[in-house]
Design a protein around this motif. Structure first.
Motif, mmCIF file in Angstrom:
data_model
loop_
_atom_site.group_PDB
_atom_site.id
_atom_site.type_symbol
_atom_site.label_atom_id
_atom_site.label_comp_id
_atom_site.label_asym_id
_atom_site.label_seq_id
_atom_site.Cartn_x
_atom_site.Cartn_y
_atom_site.Cartn_z
ATOM 1 N N GLY A 56 -22.991 80.780 -81.565
ATOM 2 C CA GLY A 56 -22.637 81.032 -80.331
ATOM 3 C C GLY A 56 -23.591 80.986 -79.263
ATOM 4 O O GLY A 56 -23.313 81.022 -78.196
ATOM 5 N N ASP A 57 -25.097 80.687 -79.516
ATOM 6 C CA ASP A 57 -25.952 80.375 -78.501
ATOM 7 C C ASP A 57 -25.668 79.189 -77.881
ATOM 8 O O ASP A 57 -25.109 78.317 -78.498
ATOM 9 N N ILE A 58 -26.122 78.836 -76.530
ATOM 10 C CA ILE A 58 -25.858 77.688 -75.743
ATOM 11 C C ILE A 58 -27.253 76.998 -75.780
ATOM 12 O O ILE A 58 -28.255 77.467 -75.227
ATOM 13 N N VAL A 59 -27.060 75.818 -75.918
ATOM 14 C CA VAL A 59 -28.156 74.776 -75.869
ATOM 15 C C VAL A 59 -27.729 73.656 -74.685
ATOM 16 O O VAL A 59 -26.697 73.470 -74.776
ATOM 17 N N GLU A 60 -28.641 73.672 -73.772
ATOM 18 C CA GLU A 60 -28.323 72.749 -72.785
ATOM 19 C C GLU A 60 -29.078 71.479 -72.653
ATOM 20 O O GLU A 60 -30.403 71.694 -72.895
ATOM 21 N N VAL A 61 -28.565 70.057 -72.609
ATOM 22 C CA VAL A 61 -29.140 68.992 -72.444
ATOM 23 C C VAL A 61 -29.080 68.281 -71.152
ATOM 24 O O VAL A 61 -27.881 68.195 -70.528
ATOM 25 N N GLU A 62 -30.073 67.925 -70.428
ATOM 26 C CA GLU A 62 -30.030 67.106 -69.168
ATOM 27 C C GLU A 62 -30.555 65.709 -69.268
ATOM 28 O O GLU A 62 -31.398 65.414 -70.126
ATOM 29 N N ARG A 63 -29.530 64.610 -69.043
ATOM 30 C CA ARG A 63 -29.788 63.412 -69.206
ATOM 31 C C ARG A 63 -30.723 62.883 -68.007
ATOM 32 O O ARG A 63 -30.854 63.728 -67.104
ATOM 33 N N GLY A 64 -31.166 61.699 -68.065
ATOM 34 C CA GLY A 64 -32.184 61.046 -67.046
ATOM 35 C C GLY A 64 -31.775 60.937 -65.878
ATOM 36 O O GLY A 64 -32.172 61.174 -64.945
ATOM 37 N N ASP A 65 -30.012 61.103 -65.625
ATOM 38 C CA ASP A 65 -29.565 60.847 -64.427
ATOM 39 C C ASP A 65 -29.446 62.385 -63.791
ATOM 40 O O ASP A 65 -28.595 62.364 -62.502
ATOM 41 N N GLY A 66 -29.834 63.459 -64.441
ATOM 42 C CA GLY A 66 -29.438 64.758 -63.799
ATOM 43 C C GLY A 66 -28.335 65.556 -64.358
ATOM 44 O O GLY A 66 -28.223 66.809 -64.135
ATOM 45 N N GLN A 67 -27.219 64.655 -64.874
ATOM 46 C CA GLN A 67 -26.303 65.335 -65.544
ATOM 47 C C GLN A 67 -26.477 66.433 -66.698
ATOM 48 O O GLN A 67 -27.372 65.907 -67.743
#
Length: 127
Positions: A56-67
């Motif tokens: 249930g934990d959320i992990v966020e990934v940011e691409r090099g273009d900021g998305q």
């Protein structure tokens, strides 16, 4: 990429996470595989707290273009290092969903081989 023994190559710096270039990119179908170190000889690595991730934990990934892309943890598997299912680590945890899978060492450190005896793979799916 892969090292000379055919294993996923971990980053040289314990503070970095690496994207396995044989896996999907954020936003693409399939599963993205990230690997990092749990620790070094004297300090904690980028994935030191990976064992604290819960379903249930959320992990966020940011691409090099900021998305940014968000993934929900669905399970964790701990196995002996020599029996880790890398085929499963390359697949999304849920069919038809984009996946984020993270792998690192865990368990006891074997001073003779200079390797940890186990691996943990955390599986997450895009929300």
């Amino acid at each position: 990429g892969l090292d000379a023994q055919g294993a996923v190559k971990a980053p040289n710096n314990i503070h970095d996470a690496g994207w396995y270039d044989g896996s999907s990119k954020p936003g693409d179908q399939g599963a993205m595989l990230l690997d990092s170190h749990v620790s070094g000889p004297t300090t904690r690595g980028a994935f030191y707290n990976i064992k604290k991730l819960s379903v249930g934990d959320i992990v966020e990934v940011e691409r090099g273009d900021g998305q940014k892309f968000s993934y929900r943890v669905v399970r964790s598997d701990i196995t002996d290092a020599d029996s880790t299912d890398m085929g499963a680590a390359m697949q999304p945890a849920e069919r038809g969903k984009q996946g984020l899978n993270m792998i690192t060492c865990t368990g006891k450190f074997n001073a003779a081989t200079k390797k940890f005896e186990q691996r943990i793979v955390v599986y997450a799916v895009q929300v």
